[in-house]
Write a protein that holds these residues in place. Structure first.
Motif, PDB file in Angstrom:
ATOM      1  N   TRP A  10     -13.300  -3.159  -4.293  1.00 25.89           N
ATOM      2  CA  TRP A  10     -14.315  -2.686  -5.230  1.00 25.89           C
ATOM      3  C   TRP A  10     -13.849  -2.968  -6.657  1.00 25.89           C
ATOM      4  N   LYS A  21     -16.771  -3.124  10.663  1.00 25.78           N
ATOM      5  CA  LYS A  21     -16.934  -1.684  10.695  1.00 25.78           C
ATOM      6  C   LYS A  21     -16.617  -1.128  12.084  1.00 25.78           C
ATOM      7  N   ARG A  64      -9.414  -4.841   2.359  1.00 26.94           N
ATOM      8  CA  ARG A  64      -8.901  -4.460   3.676  1.00 26.94           C
ATOM      9  C   ARG A  64      -9.467  -5.454   4.691  1.00 26.94           C
ATOM     10  N   LYS A 121      -0.444   5.488  12.457  1.00 25.35           N
ATOM     11  CA  LYS A 121      -1.219   4.297  12.837  1.00 25.35           C
ATOM     12  C   LYS A 121      -0.466   3.399  13.814  1.00 25.35           C
ATOM     13  N   HIS A 175       0.839  -1.213   0.000  1.00 32.06           N
ATOM     14  CA  HIS A 175       0.000   0.000   0.000  1.00 32.06           C
ATOM     15  C   HIS A 175       0.867   1.255   0.000  1.00 32.06           C
TER      16      HIS A 175
HETATM   17  P1  C2E Z   1      -7.929   2.960   4.724  1.00 27.89           P
HETATM   18  O1  C2E Z   1      -8.575   1.631   4.841  1.00 27.89           O
HETATM   19  O2  C2E Z   1      -6.652   2.952   3.974  1.00 27.89           O
HETATM   20  O3  C2E Z   1      -8.861   3.979   4.002  1.00 27.89           O
HETATM   21  C1  C2E Z   1      -8.403   5.213   3.582  1.00 27.89           C
HETATM   22  C2  C2E Z   1      -9.549   6.073   3.163  1.00 27.89           C
HETATM   23  O4  C2E Z   1     -10.173   5.459   2.019  1.00 27.89           O
HETATM   24  C3  C2E Z   1     -10.654   6.184   4.192  1.00 27.89           C
HETATM   25  O5  C2E Z   1     -10.368   7.164   5.137  1.00 27.89           O
HETATM   26  C4  C2E Z   1     -11.836   6.547   3.295  1.00 27.89           C
HETATM   27  O6  C2E Z   1     -11.774   7.900   2.934  1.00 27.89           O
HETATM   28  C5  C2E Z   1     -11.590   5.716   2.051  1.00 27.89           C
HETATM   29  N1  C2E Z   1     -12.306   4.434   2.148  1.00 27.89           N
HETATM   30  C6  C2E Z   1     -11.837   3.242   2.518  1.00 27.89           C
HETATM   31  N2  C2E Z   1     -12.802   2.295   2.460  1.00 27.89           N
HETATM   32  C7  C2E Z   1     -13.907   2.905   2.047  1.00 27.89           C
HETATM   33  C8  C2E Z   1     -15.279   2.454   1.773  1.00 27.89           C
HETATM   34  O7  C2E Z   1     -15.617   1.288   1.920  1.00 27.89           O
HETATM   35  N3  C2E Z   1     -16.155   3.400   1.334  1.00 27.89           N
HETATM   36  C9  C2E Z   1     -15.801   4.693   1.160  1.00 27.89           C
HETATM   37  N4  C2E Z   1     -16.714   5.563   0.718  1.00 27.89           N
HETATM   38  N5  C2E Z   1     -14.544   5.159   1.413  1.00 27.89           N
HETATM   39  C10 C2E Z   1     -13.619   4.276   1.847  1.00 27.89           C
HETATM   40  P2  C2E Z   1     -11.099   7.148   6.539  1.00 27.89           P
HETATM   41  O8  C2E Z   1     -12.531   6.809   6.400  1.00 27.89           O
HETATM   42  O9  C2E Z   1     -10.768   8.421   7.234  1.00 27.89           O
HETATM   43  O10 C2E Z   1     -10.424   5.969   7.306  1.00 27.89           O
HETATM   44  C11 C2E Z   1      -9.101   6.037   7.760  1.00 27.89           C
HETATM   45  C12 C2E Z   1      -8.603   4.702   8.161  1.00 27.89           C
HETATM   46  O11 C2E Z   1      -9.409   4.231   9.249  1.00 27.89           O
HETATM   47  C13 C2E Z   1      -8.747   3.604   7.098  1.00 27.89           C
HETATM   48  O12 C2E Z   1      -7.694   3.580   6.207  1.00 27.89           O
HETATM   49  C14 C2E Z   1      -8.756   2.375   7.971  1.00 27.89           C
HETATM   50  O13 C2E Z   1      -7.468   2.035   8.406  1.00 27.89           O
HETATM   51  C15 C2E Z   1      -9.555   2.830   9.160  1.00 27.89           C
HETATM   52  N6  C2E Z   1     -10.990   2.487   8.988  1.00 27.89           N
HETATM   53  C16 C2E Z   1     -11.973   3.280   8.495  1.00 27.89           C
HETATM   54  N7  C2E Z   1     -13.164   2.644   8.557  1.00 27.89           N
HETATM   55  C17 C2E Z   1     -12.926   1.419   9.089  1.00 27.89           C
HETATM   56  C18 C2E Z   1     -13.740   0.298   9.426  1.00 27.89           C
HETATM   57  O14 C2E Z   1     -14.987   0.285   9.237  1.00 27.89           O
HETATM   58  N8  C2E Z   1     -13.147  -0.802   9.977  1.00 27.89           N
HETATM   59  C19 C2E Z   1     -11.793  -0.817  10.221  1.00 27.89           C
HETATM   60  N9  C2E Z   1     -11.250  -1.925  10.764  1.00 27.89           N
HETATM   61  N10 C2E Z   1     -10.982   0.225   9.932  1.00 27.89           N
HETATM   62  C20 C2E Z   1     -11.549   1.328   9.373  1.00 27.89           C
END
Ligand code: C2E
Ligand code: SIN
Ligand code: SIN
Ligand code: FE
Ligand code: FE
Length: 388
Positions: free
Chosen positions: A345, A263, A339, A250, A206
């Motif tokens: 997607w 989630k 993830r 992180k 990544h």
């Molecule tokens: P990440 O997984 O690398 O995601 C980076 C950013 O990609 C997210 O920032 C969000 O803007 C977008 N993104 C990722 N997955 C999705 C999705 O399914 N739908 C949409 N619309 N956008 C998505 P964000 O939301 O600020 O999250 C920051 C970090 O927080 C994420 O990095 C991940 O490490 C964690 N995170 C966020 N939501 C979840 C979750 O539901 N479960 C877990 N275990 N970690 C989460």
């Protein structure tokens, strides 16, 4: 050389030393050093070898007649070439003796000389080396950092006393700067390694992809804006590192949240959001360009163009360009990959999402640029596949 000329040269050397201390990325630094030494001596080509594990390792090449050698991935073509530090080669001789070696005709070296010209480069490239000057790069405390080798001084001239005088000063400045850049690079590499130890499943590939997407988006942006070539190259070197560090904060998030295979609750997400401010704290006490750039990226990569992001709710141009670029690269990569908490997607869904978020999450100009380099983006994705 009269006194006026001498003073002018001295001044240009001083200006140069002020300029290069600002370059922290090793590749960008070698590039600039070689360019300057070639400009001064009017050399057509040149290369830099760095001392590594007691050998000289080929690190950088420039060749005016064969520009492809010094650009793109070709500049890493000879990455695995090492030369022993002994008197059997031109650069080895200069390195082992800590002495400059000037040769007027490399194809007519006297038999009694201990060194031979290695014709392999000429054979491989079809380039014809005529004369050369090998300059040891030694720091003020006498440590050998590498060899600068200049090739083919223009207009059928040979390397002279005056070149050597200049390069003696130049070598001191260059070796100090290389030493510093190597230390900086190793500090940043270790930070990345620590983040990877913490989260081996997501971090490695990544981080490489986000770093590479980011500099490609930047390059397309910079070309569109007519940013000067030298500036662009120097910027890219630091930016790749800064982009790779975007999630370094992180490491301060507990496993329970970081690796939750579902989630996040609202409270958990609030904790997760702190990875931006925790990470930025690592760069608070410092002031170099690379530190500042890293801080911007780490702190602001979750800000949104319309002001609804975190941690500060910055809007539009208030968000540094670097952070706006990384934000798009990061989300793209998060969506197209699986993830612990989500599956990958389809490409079509990701593209639609990015387009849809133009002007809300993302800078519209950058979205346009992103789609204009789709083939590059795809190639990067393939190159840095997840190690499964
Ligand atoms: P990440 O997984 O690398 O995601 C980076 C950013 O990609 C997210 O920032 C969000 O803007 C977008 N993104 C990722 N997955 C999705 C999705 O399914 N739908 C949409 N619309 N956008 C998505 P964000 O939301 O600020 O999250 C920051 C970090 O927080 C994420 O990095 C991940 O490490 C964690 N995170 C966020 N939501 C979840 C979750 O539901 N479960 C877990 N275990 N970690 C989460
Ligand atoms: C050497 O210094 O002998 C190796 C590189 C070259 O031959 O130009
Ligand atoms: C990641 O999972 O490494 C990237 C997510 C983020 O930007 O917080
Ligand atoms: Fe993040
Ligand atoms: Fe990320």
């Amino acid at each position: 050389m009269n006194e006026k000329e001498y003073n002018e040269r001295l001044n240009s050397l001083l200006r140069f030393s002020e300029q290069i201390v600002k370059i922290e990325d090793l590749d960008a630094l070698l590039d600039q050093l070689l360019l300057e030494a070639r400009r001064y001596t009017n050399s057509e080509a040149g290369s830099i070898y760095l001392v590594e594990h007691g050998k000289l390792r080929f690190a950088y090449v420039q060749n005016e007649k064969q520009t492809h050698l010094g650009s793109g991935k070709n500049r890493f073509l000879y990455n695995d070439i090492t030369i022993p530090i002994d008197e059997s080669s031109i650069s080895g001789y200069a390195a082992s003796r800590h002495e400059m070696l000037s040769i007027d005709d490399v194809y007519n070296i006297p038999d009694e000389a201990p060194y031979k010209f290695n014709t392999k480069f000429d054979e491989q490239t079809g380039y014809r080396t005529r004369n050369t000057l090998a300059v040891p790069l030694t720091t003020s405390n006498g440590a050998l950092v590498g060899i600068l080798q200049l090739i083919n001084k223009g207009k059928d001239k040979n390397y002279c006393e005056e070149d050597q005088l200049y390069l003696r000063h130049f070598g001191l400045i260059a070796s100090g700067a290389i030493d510093r850049a190597r230390i900086t690079r190793s500090v940043f590499t270790r930070m990345l390694q620590m983040a990877e130890l913490r989260d081996p499943k997501e971090t490695g590939a990544h981080v490489n992809r986000v770093g590479t997407y980011s500099i490609e988006i930047y390059q397309a942006w910079a070309e569109k804006r007519g940013v000067d070539e030298d500036e662009m190259r120097a910027f890219k070197g630091s930016f790749r590192i800064a982009a790779m560090l975007h999630d370094v904060g992180k490491v301060a998030i507990s496993d329970k949240i970081l690796k939750k295979p579902a989630k996040l609750t609202d409270d958990e997400f609030k904790v997760m959001q702190h990875h931006t401010t925790y990470g930025a704290g690592l760069f608070d006490q410092t002031s170099s360009l690379l530190d500042e750039m890293s801080r911007d990226v780490v702190l602001y990569h979750h800000e949104k163009w319309n002001g609804t992001g975190y941690p500060n709710g910055l809007k539009g141009d208030e968000i540094p360009l670097t952070a706006r670029i990384v934000s798009m690269a990061d989300v793209y990569d998060a969506l197209i990959s699986s993830r612990v908490y989500k599956s990958a997607w389809s490409e079509e869904d990701v593209d639609n999402f990015i387009r849809e978020q133009s002007g809300t999450h993302f800078d519209p100009e950058l979205v346009e640029i992103f789609f204009s380099i789709q083939d590059v983006i795809r190639a990067i994705r393939v190159k840095y596949q997840e190690a499964s």
